[in-house]
Design an enzyme around this catalytic site. Sequence first.
Site, short mmCIF file in Angstrom:
data_model
loop_
_atom_site.label_atom_id
_atom_site.label_comp_id
_atom_site.label_asym_id
_atom_site.label_seq_id
_atom_site.Cartn_x
_atom_site.Cartn_y
_atom_site.Cartn_z
N HIS A 28 51.78 31.67 6.33
CA HIS A 28 50.67 31.76 5.37
C HIS A 28 49.43 31.01 5.86
O HIS A 28 48.31 31.49 5.71
CB HIS A 28 51.12 31.25 4.00
CG HIS A 28 50.37 31.83 2.85
ND1 HIS A 28 50.91 32.03 1.61
CD2 HIS A 28 49.09 32.24 2.74
CE1 HIS A 28 49.99 32.54 0.80
NE2 HIS A 28 48.88 32.68 1.47
N TYR A 66 52.78 33.10 -4.42
CA TYR A 66 52.10 33.71 -5.57
C TYR A 66 52.97 33.66 -6.82
O TYR A 66 54.07 34.20 -6.84
CB TYR A 66 51.69 35.16 -5.26
CG TYR A 66 50.78 35.32 -4.05
CD1 TYR A 66 50.04 34.24 -3.54
CD2 TYR A 66 50.66 36.53 -3.39
CE1 TYR A 66 49.22 34.39 -2.44
CE2 TYR A 66 49.83 36.69 -2.29
CZ TYR A 66 49.12 35.60 -1.81
OH TYR A 66 48.31 35.75 -0.71
P1 NDP Z 1 40.07 40.67 -3.98
O1 NDP Z 1 38.82 40.54 -3.19
O2 NDP Z 1 41.04 41.72 -3.64
O3 NDP Z 1 39.63 40.80 -5.50
C1 NDP Z 1 40.53 40.97 -6.55
C2 NDP Z 1 39.71 41.12 -7.81
O4 NDP Z 1 38.93 42.32 -7.71
C3 NDP Z 1 40.53 41.22 -9.07
O5 NDP Z 1 39.85 40.49 -10.07
C4 NDP Z 1 40.48 42.72 -9.40
O6 NDP Z 1 40.51 42.93 -10.79
C5 NDP Z 1 39.15 43.11 -8.87
N1 NDP Z 1 39.09 44.53 -8.47
C6 NDP Z 1 40.01 45.24 -7.77
N2 NDP Z 1 39.60 46.49 -7.58
C7 NDP Z 1 38.38 46.58 -8.18
C8 NDP Z 1 37.46 47.63 -8.33
N3 NDP Z 1 37.67 48.85 -7.82
N4 NDP Z 1 36.31 47.38 -9.02
C9 NDP Z 1 36.06 46.15 -9.53
N5 NDP Z 1 36.91 45.12 -9.42
C10 NDP Z 1 38.06 45.33 -8.74
O7 NDP Z 1 40.74 39.21 -3.97
P2 NDP Z 1 42.20 38.65 -3.73
O8 NDP Z 1 42.08 37.19 -3.69
O9 NDP Z 1 43.17 39.22 -4.67
O10 NDP Z 1 42.54 39.14 -2.23
C11 NDP Z 1 43.28 40.31 -1.99
C12 NDP Z 1 44.70 40.00 -1.57
O11 NDP Z 1 44.71 39.32 -0.31
C13 NDP Z 1 45.44 39.05 -2.50
O12 NDP Z 1 45.83 39.66 -3.71
C14 NDP Z 1 46.56 38.59 -1.61
O13 NDP Z 1 47.56 39.56 -1.52
C15 NDP Z 1 45.82 38.43 -0.27
N6 NDP Z 1 45.30 37.07 -0.05
C16 NDP Z 1 45.78 36.37 1.03
C17 NDP Z 1 45.36 35.09 1.28
C18 NDP Z 1 45.92 34.34 2.44
O14 NDP Z 1 45.72 33.11 2.53
N7 NDP Z 1 46.60 34.99 3.35
C19 NDP Z 1 44.36 34.41 0.44
C20 NDP Z 1 43.85 35.26 -0.64
C21 NDP Z 1 44.31 36.53 -0.83
P3 NDP Z 1 41.79 43.61 -11.54
O15 NDP Z 1 42.96 42.77 -11.16
O16 NDP Z 1 41.39 43.54 -12.96
O17 NDP Z 1 41.91 45.01 -11.02
#
Ligand code: NDP
Length: 284
Positions: free
Chosen positions: A113, A55
Amino acid sequence: MASKQVIFPDGHTLPAIGQGTWYMGERSSDIQAETRALQYGLDLGLSLIDTAEMYADGGAERVVGRAIHGRREEVFLVSKVYPQNAGGAKAQAACENSLRRLQTDYLDLYLLHWRGGIPLSDTIAAMETLRQAGKIKRWGVSNLDVADMEELWSLPGGDACMTDQVLYHLASRGIEYDLLPWCQERGMPVMAYCPLAQAGKLRNGLMDNQAVQRIAGELALTPAQVLLAWVIRRPGVIAIPKAGSRAHVKENARALEVVLSAAHLDELDRAFPAPQRKTHLDIV
Ligand code: NDP
């Protein structure tokens, strides 16, 4: 009302919602807000922080390092190794680099990962070397489907794996068919990434879906809270939403207390049916 928790095979217990960090550390102008958001999450008991060497090329780990400074013991720190680094001396170096960026001397959980070209037996050996050296407390994997998990389990030491981190949200339920029961039979929690489908970006209209909106309205919740409460509705699933603002963190933490009724779950099942057959593991 009691918050939901998950229990790892070694007995370690955590709240069923943690904090993701993908896309943190990308822009220097956002780092302060991201640091504060993670700290606020810790204040609210969201003790698991999930990051990865990938990341922002280590930038997310640096943000986490700032956020946990002086409060390391409160945190359950998860990072991930690139598949191409997941064996031998490269794994030791990758872990050391993550620890340096995170300003700590151990990880609570280190994950492969995704599966690459390095044999799983080499990854197990590297993880065990790191564990014996005290650099990591436990290890697991990410993006492995049942066949890969079966292979891991068949290898010496493979059953020390503590979790599989996979994509899981209301509009992507494939793991319910086989992977989730497989992990649950072995007492292994699943870490659900993209639990909000990246705020609906992965599935257009998810946040605006009629059933999600109706239930949110009835329970005075936001759609995001309905989505998170749904992901953690069963034991053994921990959701790791990424939130870059205090407002989102607060909403997400409150979802720990939400219990959806059988009628709510039926309504969501009708809108997003459970899988009836094997599908490929969804990934981003
Ligand atoms: P998420 O499904 O967690 O969505 C993140 C988005 O949702 C951001 O745009 C955030 O906006 C928004 N958000 C957060 N809280 C709220 C809320 N209460 N209301 C409305 N919008 C909200 O997606 P991610 O891809 O970030 O997945 C979560 C985590 O999983 C990652 O950050 C990472 O750590 C992990 N991951 C692991 C992967 C793997 O291959 N192992 C692949 C993808 C993710 P804002 O930032 O503006 O709050």
